[in-house]
Motif scaffolding. Structure first.
Motif, PDB file in Angstrom:
ATOM      1  N   THR A  22       0.849  -1.194   0.000  1.00 34.58           N
ATOM      2  CA  THR A  22       0.000   0.000   0.000  1.00 34.58           C
ATOM      3  C   THR A  22       0.882   1.242   0.000  1.00 34.58           C
ATOM      4  N   ILE A  31     -14.291  -4.182  -1.628  1.00 33.06           N
ATOM      5  CA  ILE A  31     -13.380  -4.480  -0.530  1.00 33.06           C
ATOM      6  C   ILE A  31     -14.178  -4.352   0.751  1.00 33.06           C
ATOM      7  N   THR A  72     -15.230  -4.484   4.823  1.00 33.80           N
ATOM      8  CA  THR A  72     -14.624  -4.035   6.077  1.00 33.80           C
ATOM      9  C   THR A  72     -15.167  -4.784   7.285  1.00 33.80           C
ATOM     10  N   SER A  79     -13.380  -9.677   0.273  1.00 37.32           N
ATOM     11  CA  SER A  79     -13.718  -9.006  -0.982  1.00 37.32           C
ATOM     12  C   SER A  79     -14.763  -9.813  -1.740  1.00 37.32           C
ATOM     13  N   GLU A 101      -8.604   0.951   1.912  1.00 36.29           N
ATOM     14  CA  GLU A 101      -7.495  -0.001   1.953  1.00 36.29           C
ATOM     15  C   GLU A 101      -6.269   0.592   2.637  1.00 36.29           C
TER      16      GLU A 101
END
Length: 310
Positions: free
Chosen positions: A64, A231, A233, A154, A88
């Motif tokens: 990242t 994505i 959480t 995901s 992300e």
């Protein structure tokens, strides 16, 4: 890429939303509990003793990229992460700084709280829009990834649709509220054939829907393939994935991809209509279990998961 929202429905069990901050210094634990975000981030960085340059390197190593200047602005409160695009990045910060899951993410004001692009809809209008009446769904393929913590991470969705009226140019996808995660922060990355449009929010259950805008207006009978990845959480143990079908569809293939070292005890193919029908499924050595439905004329269809002892 853009926007947040989602398709599919989580079956995760309820949670008290309490972060396991035991073992952290009282000042950091308090900041993670009460915020604001920039103070919690500053306390976490100070506690770990990481200069911003080393923190940036650690994030790069984790896959990242966050600029050093951005990190500096965030921890001083001069800027805040733009959600859901930064979901992300914030999750990566939690991992690198060894913080409880969603402890930083939960301190960020959800996108749409003060956004003119977010629209509250009457339930009837919302349900009508979810039927996407200008489109026939010919096929839907979803791949759900479940990590080693038994958490849904995901959802990749690929659809084949056919326009039944002139000018169809969008699809409305639903992401329901979830006690285990912050649904407002779930991020959707668009793939081929579409781009992110408005976020549309309804209460009181907090569900959000996102418009996926097509690259062009469709003519009657014209088909289009488009895809998007959400994505997730959520932080709790997943109970599976059920897709809601406000209108009939041609066929639906759902695959759950588990971590090979953490496989469920049993999986079931389920259809919810006038009654609930289910049959047990087997997964392969690759940790993938699949369920196929054709045609899809039920309210919900998907796979439920039963886990053994942790």
């Amino acid at each position: 890429m853009g926007g947040a929202a989602l398709a599919g429905e989580s079956l995760d069990a309820p949670s008290d939303k309490v972060h396991p901050t035991g073992g952290l210094p009282p000042t950091l634990a308090t900041a993670l509990r009460d915020g604001p975000f920039h103070q919690a981030l500053h306390q976490a960085i100070t506690h770990r003793g990481l200069p911003l340059a080393r923190l940036r390197t650690a994030l790069d190593d984790a896959g990242t990229h966050i600029g050093q200047s951005t990190l500096s602005y965030w921890q001083r409160g001069l800027r805040r992460p733009e959600m859901p695009r930064a979901t992300e990045a914030v999750l990566a910060l939690e991992q690198v700084l060894d913080l409880p899951s969603n402890s930083l993410l939960g301190l960020i004001e959800p996108m749409g709280e003060h956004s003119g692009r977010s629209t509250n809809l009457a339930a009837e209008e919302f349900e009508a829009d979810l039927r996407n009446a200008c489109l026939d769904v010919l096929a839907l393929h979803e791949v759900v990834t479940v990590n080693a913590a038994r958490t849904r991470r995901s959802v990749l969705s690929r659809l084949v649709v056919r326009a039944c009226t002139d000018g169809a140019d969008r699809y409305l996808a639903l992401h329901p509220a979830d006690e285990q995660g912050h649904v407002e922060h779930s991020a959707v990355h668009t793939g081929e054939g579409c781009r992110a449009g408005r976020m549309r929010k309804r209460g009181p259950d907090g569900s959000v829907a996102f418009e996926l805008l097509f690259d062009r207006r469709l003519s009657p009978g014209e088909t289009l393939v488009f895809s998007y990845t959400v994505i997730d959480t959520a932080t709790g143990q997943t109970g599976g994935h059920l897709r809601r079908f406000p209108s009939a569809a041609g066929n639906y293939l759902l695959q759950l991809r588990f971590h090979r070292g953490v496989l469920p005890a049993r999986c079931f193919r389920e259809q919810h209509g006038d009654d609930i029908r289910h049959e047990e499924l087997n997964y392969g050595l690759d940790g993938v279990v699949s369920a196929y439905f054709e045609p899809v004329d039920c309210d919900r269809a998907g796979i439920t998961v039963h886990w053994g002892p942790a």
